[in-house]
Design an enzyme around this catalytic site. Structure first.
Site, mmCIF file in Angstrom:
data_model
loop_
_atom_site.group_PDB
_atom_site.id
_atom_site.type_symbol
_atom_site.label_atom_id
_atom_site.label_comp_id
_atom_site.label_asym_id
_atom_site.label_seq_id
_atom_site.Cartn_x
_atom_site.Cartn_y
_atom_site.Cartn_z
ATOM 1 N N PRO A 182 16.675 22.737 39.041
ATOM 2 C CA PRO A 182 16.395 23.167 37.684
ATOM 3 C C PRO A 182 17.476 22.473 36.601
ATOM 4 O O PRO A 182 18.785 22.973 36.175
ATOM 5 C CB PRO A 182 16.314 24.168 37.772
ATOM 6 C CG PRO A 182 16.543 25.017 39.499
ATOM 7 C CD PRO A 182 16.732 23.313 39.945
ATOM 8 N N GLU A 183 16.398 21.950 35.915
ATOM 9 C CA GLU A 183 17.272 21.446 34.718
ATOM 10 C C GLU A 183 16.056 21.956 33.223
ATOM 11 O O GLU A 183 15.352 22.789 33.783
ATOM 12 C CB GLU A 183 17.595 20.243 34.671
ATOM 13 C CG GLU A 183 18.819 19.662 35.641
ATOM 14 C CD GLU A 183 19.208 18.626 35.371
ATOM 15 O OE1 GLU A 183 19.450 17.930 34.117
ATOM 16 O OE2 GLU A 183 19.539 17.766 36.520
ATOM 17 N N LYS A 200 17.165 26.599 30.090
ATOM 18 C CA LYS A 200 17.200 26.461 31.732
ATOM 19 C C LYS A 200 16.922 28.145 31.684
ATOM 20 O O LYS A 200 17.124 28.946 32.720
ATOM 21 C CB LYS A 200 18.759 26.465 31.971
ATOM 22 C CG LYS A 200 18.826 24.705 31.862
ATOM 23 C CD LYS A 200 19.834 24.366 33.075
ATOM 24 C CE LYS A 200 20.664 23.116 32.630
ATOM 25 N NZ LYS A 200 22.084 23.127 33.830
ATOM 26 N N ARG A 243 31.187 19.457 40.718
ATOM 27 C CA ARG A 243 29.676 19.589 40.539
ATOM 28 C C ARG A 243 29.904 18.161 41.566
ATOM 29 O O ARG A 243 31.055 16.935 40.536
ATOM 30 C CB ARG A 243 28.403 19.984 39.703
ATOM 31 C CG ARG A 243 28.192 21.332 39.028
ATOM 32 C CD ARG A 243 27.380 21.052 37.846
ATOM 33 N NE ARG A 243 27.407 22.456 38.329
ATOM 34 C CZ ARG A 243 27.085 22.866 36.845
ATOM 35 N NH1 ARG A 243 27.378 22.315 35.464
ATOM 36 N NH2 ARG A 243 26.732 24.308 36.932
#
Length: 279
Positions: A2-3, A51, A250
């Site tokens: 999800p972005e 977001k 990340r």
């Protein structure tokens, strides 16, 4: 993952299914709101903010949710089998006679007064897909910490809202710099290009099922998820390493030939090998 574009799509699906209709089913499966009943109230709109998702309901209430890494909202027609995951992962159900929206694995779910929305989204920078977008302010936000690595600054939603790890990597590639380059070292002409380029990436993908940044059929992304395959531009093997503060590292992808700037330590590259693909 999800972005901003994914959340924008989720908001549109939820808005189309729920807005303007009275809720006939309401089930918030988190302890704090287990007794809350929104049935009988009309859903006014569903709005994305970076977001975050804001589902506004009659009576001055807003259901705030955030998908983070694994959350999702699914919309089902009457009689359609729910397919977003096992029942124990459901955190919210909102339904009317025509559709049922089911929230799976939602790590953030809050019910608040609509007038208090700034409490949960007021910290965000300009939204790349929102009416408040201001490229000059976004760039100024990024440049406030000139020594910070560009990749980390792009992920900070206080600077600009909507970029996630995929767009971080792709944007740095398109700018020709590594994600470890200090923001203040970004050449002036590339810094000037950054806001518009970031906005373009999200805008062209907000209506797509498959995210793409290259414009090349069959090759959706330049670097993200592609280590150790060859760079689409120069043929050099794409590399991957962790980037972050140690608590939220990340996988970060880059081309060592096409992108100028600092690169991570050998230890970070070694840890990043667990993300490498072989196809």
């Amino acid at each position: 993952m999800p972005e901003g574009d994914t959340v924008w799509q989720a908001a549109r699906r939820l808005h189309d299914a729920l807005a303007g209709k009275v809720l006939t089913r309401s089930d918030l499966r988190v302890p704090r709101y287990a007794t809350v009943d929104l049935t009988g109230r009309t859903v006014l709109d569903v709005t994305p903010r970076g977001k975050h998702l804001l589902t506004r309901v009659e009576g001055g209430l807003t259901l705030h949710s955030h998908l983070r890494m694994d959350g999702s909202w699914k919309v089902f027609a009457p009689g359609q089998r729910w397919s977003g995951g096992p029942a124990h992962q459901i955190r919210a159900i909102l339904g009317n006679p025509d559709h049922t929206a089911v929230g799976y694995r939602l790590p953030v779910l809050d019910l608040l007064r609509t007038t208090d929305e700034e409490r949960v989204v007021g910290h965000l920078g300009p939204d790349l897909l929102g009416p408040d977008w201001d490229g000059d302010r976004a760039l100024a936000n990024l440049l406030r910490e000139p020594d910070r690595a560009l990749g980390e600054a792009l992920l900070d939603q206080r600077n600009l809202a909507g970029i996630g790890n995929v767009y971080k990597c792709e944007l740095c590639f398109l700018l020709g710099v590594t994600p470890w380059l200090p923001v203040g070292a970004l050449p002036a002409e590339r810094a000037a290009q950054l806001p518009a380029l970031a906005k373009k990436l999200l805008e062209v993908n907000r209506d797509r099922l498959v995210r793409a940044t290259t414009g090349v059929r069959g090759q959706d992304l330049f670097v993200y998820g592609r280590a150790p395959r060859p760079c689409l531009r120069c043929g050099t093997s794409i590399r991957v390493a962790d980037q972050g503060d140690g608590s939220r590292d990340r996988p970060t992808y880059w081309c060592p030939r096409c992108q100028a700037g600092p690169t991570p330590s050998a230890a970070a590259v070694q840890r990043g090998k667990r993300y490498r693909t072989t196809s």
